[in-house]
Enzyme design. Structure first.
Site, PDB file in Angstrom:
ATOM      1  N   CYS A 380       7.251 -71.421  12.207  1.00 49.29           N
ATOM      2  CA  CYS A 380       8.272 -70.470  12.642  1.00 49.29           C
ATOM      3  C   CYS A 380       7.878 -69.388  13.204  1.00 49.29           C
ATOM      4  CB  CYS A 380       9.233 -70.379  11.320  1.00 49.29           C
ATOM      5  SG  CYS A 380      11.004 -70.124  11.673  1.00 49.29           S
ATOM      6  N   HIS A 506      10.115 -75.218   8.803  1.00 51.36           N
ATOM      7  CA  HIS A 506       9.216 -75.056   7.640  1.00 51.36           C
ATOM      8  C   HIS A 506       8.852 -76.157   6.872  1.00 51.36           C
ATOM      9  CE1 HIS A 506       9.790 -70.459   7.764  1.00 51.36           C
ATOM     10  NE2 HIS A 506      10.895 -70.732   8.186  1.00 51.36           N
ATOM     11  N   GLU A 508       6.684 -76.789   4.813  1.00 51.62           N
ATOM     12  CA  GLU A 508       6.255 -76.281   3.453  1.00 51.62           C
ATOM     13  C   GLU A 508       7.072 -76.503   2.181  1.00 51.62           C
ATOM     14  OE1 GLU A 508       6.743 -74.161   5.735  1.00 51.62           O
ATOM     15  OE2 GLU A 508       7.330 -72.153   4.901  1.00 51.62           O
TER      16      GLU A 508
HETATM   17  N1  GLN Z   1      12.242 -64.169  12.669  1.00 50.90           N
HETATM   18  C1  GLN Z   1      12.183 -65.323  13.386  1.00 50.90           C
HETATM   19  C2  GLN Z   1      13.733 -66.051  13.548  1.00 50.90           C
HETATM   20  O1  GLN Z   1      14.309 -65.416  12.767  1.00 50.90           O
HETATM   21  C3  GLN Z   1      11.621 -66.265  12.342  1.00 50.90           C
HETATM   22  C4  GLN Z   1      11.859 -66.720  11.133  1.00 50.90           C
HETATM   23  C5  GLN Z   1      10.959 -67.317  10.370  1.00 50.90           C
HETATM   24  O2  GLN Z   1       9.571 -67.489  10.391  1.00 50.90           O
HETATM   25  N2  GLN Z   1      11.597 -67.952   9.295  1.00 50.90           N
HETATM   26  O3  GLN Z   1      13.627 -66.752  14.398  1.00 50.90           O
END
Ligand code: GLN
Length: 539
Positions: A380, A506, A508
């Site tokens: 992300c 994500h 994970e």
């Molecule tokens: N801050 C970034 C976004 O909002 C990444 C978010 C994250 O890593 N979960 O896109």
């Protein structure tokens, strides 16, 4: 058949590991062939943990259907085969919200709306939501017995027994039995008091789980039994262990599942834990180790990266390796040189996150991994940093950034796509929960997943700007995964790098000890190869 309910409450202190205890119990009942699910009820007033600081509350766990939930739901999914959802995490805030909404809509027909029965009815409805189809539903009540906020939840728990009867409900209470150094003995008084407190609100526990730093002997169990009115065999010793995945086996030794099945009047099928035991053995006797640098904001608890660290442990176990976590504060990279701070890293991982602090350090970590061909995994925010790094330093787009960190950047590589498109749904401007992704043939992603259609969970606002796709691809960025509906970029890789992978989702959240996530598994494998090569060239 309607489900039977096990309620898990906690006493004396918080942080005794109620979530892991509930998850372990779930594992054991599944090992006996029962279909179970687990839910968490938190007495605080926030509607959900989505807006709570991860440093206070730990990680926000995201479900398939996009609920932002308590991290205990992660334990439930990792220990058992249950899939959690919006219906698996409730807070007092969420319950009050629906009662008050009903009241405004005239749903109570002019009655005086009260904690009992209206709020408790709403809690009981939530206990029952998404519970059908299960033989046993485990309900974890957050907080500690005696908290003012927790009372309506315990009252609803008491009423469940009245409604469903003793054979269909079970109360398990987790307490602490501290060891007093001065007298050299384990003390049962806090447990006695905690159970007394529960009994004063009408709940006699059927089982007490006694957390302590050492096993609790027969004599002490007899004493606890006498004072708490819990049969001796149902006083369970829950001693500290080094590895959370040992707990189901520890409970099995105490025959916790056998006692539960007896109390719930369910057949005691034989227990199948072979796979679990094998996994634990591999975890506890690794053939070698691998150093993974995690580059993030580490001012607080490592609980804020719980699923991530577990996913790395699962993957390392699959290779019979031990993972050494090298927690690197991104700001230290900005201040020091990356080659110094990241000198021992066999693999570099930049996890998800929010906010500008440490961004430049994370970008430098990606540069370092790209140039020195060190396995790099960006999740992300980590994927966003790697893409920005590539745009600036390979594609020559000076000042490239995400509008999250620099609103006036000349190259908006990441921006609030949903906001521009006017998409707001349950998650507001956030893209939450499971989305499909289509994978390019013959990419690293394809080799990892061995299929072309995948589903992974998201939690972010910013998206890869389609206007830059062509330019970055021409410079050597491989776009190997896209959302089929909106064509949004989900996965990036690097041409000519042994293992460089960034994903907008994500992974994970879906890793389990018995089913390690393929990306993590591949990342650990590549990092170990890098370690072996490094050792060879140092020799
Ligand atoms: N801050 C970034 C976004 O909002 C990444 C978010 C994250 O890593 N979960 O896109």
């Amino acid at each position: 058949m309607t489900a039977k309910y096990i309620f898990v409450t906690g006493g004396v202190l918080s942080a005794l590991g109620k979530g892991i205890a509930a998850a372990s119990l779930g594992r054991l009942l599944e090992s006996r062939g029962y279909k179970i699910t687990i839910k968490k009820f938190d007495p605080y007033l926030n509607i959900d943990p989505g807006t709570m600081s991860p440093f206070q509350h730990g990680e926000v766990y995201v479900t398939d259907d996009g609920a932002e939930t308590d991290l205990d739901l992660g334990h439930y999914e990792r220990f058992t085969s249950t899939r959690t959802s919006q219906a698996h995490n409730w807070t007092a805030g969420k319950i009050y919200e629906s009662v008050l909404k009903k009241e405004r809509e005239g749903g109570y027909l002019g009655k005086t709306v009260q904690i009992i029965p209206h709020l408790t009815d709403e809690i009981k409805a939530a206990f029952r939501a998404a519970s059908e189809e299960n033989d046993i539903v485990i309900i974890e009540i957050g907080g500690t017995v005696g908290d003012i906020e927790g009372l309506p939840f315990l009252e609803a728990t008491r009423q469940m027994r009245l409604e469903l009867g003793t054979e269909n409900t079970l109360f398990a209470h987790l307490t602490l039995v501290p060891f007093m150094k001065t007298s050299g003995e384990l003390k049962t008084k806090p447990t006695q008091h905690s159970v007394k407190e529960l009994r004063s609100i009408g709940i006699q526990p059927d089982i007490v789980l006694c957390r302590s730093d050492r096993p609790i002997g027969k004599d002490l169990k007899a004493k606890i039994s006498l004072f708490t009115n819990v049969p001796l065999e149902a006083v369970i010793s829950a001693r500290d262990v080094d590895n959370i995945y040992e707990i189901p086996l520890l409970f099995a030794q105490e025959n916790l599942d056998g006692i539960i099945l007896k109390l719930l009047n369910l057949p005691a099928n034989s227990r199948k834990l072979t796979q679990w035991k094998g996994m634990l053995k591999r975890m506890q006797s690794p053939r070698d180790e691998v150093n993974i640098a995690l580059v993030g904001k580490y001012t607080g608890l490592q609980d804020s990266y719980l699923s991530l660290s577990q996913a790395l442990v699962h993957a390392a176990t699959a290779h019979s390796l031990k993972v050494n976590f090298v927690w690197v504060d991104a700001q230290d990279i900005e201040e020091g040189r990356p080659e110094v701070v990241l000198k021992d890293a066999d693999g570099i991982l930049v996890p998800g996150g929010f906010g500008v602090r440490g961004i430049e350090g994370k970008i430098q970590a990606a540069t370092h991994a790209r140039k020195h061909k060190i396995p790099f995994f960006g999740i992300c925010l980590g994927m966003q940093c790697a893409t920005i790094e590539f745009a600036r330093n390979v594609a020559g787009l000076e000042g490239a950034n995400s509008t999250e960190f620099d609103k006036r950047t000349p190259h908006k590589i990441f921006f609030k796509w949903r906001e521009l498109k006017g998409i707001t749904d349950l998650g507001g401007t956030m893209r939450l929960g499971q989305y499909p992704c289509r994978i390019e043939k013959e990419s690293l992603a394809h080799r990892i997943y061995e299929k072309r259609s995948i589903n992974e969970r998201h939690r972010h606002r910013f998206e890869f700007n389609p206007a830059y796709e062509q330019q970055l691809s021409q410079a050597g960025l491989i776009i190997s995964g896209k959302n089929p509906e909106h064509k949004l970029v989900e996965i990036i890789e690097l041409e000519g790098h042994p293992w460089f992978f960034g994903c907008q989702f994500h992974p994970e959240f879906k890793s389990k000890p018995l089913q390690p996530h393929p990306i993590f598994k591949s990342f650990i494998g590549a990092s170990y190869v890098h370690r072996t090569q490094r050792n060879r060239s140092n020799a």
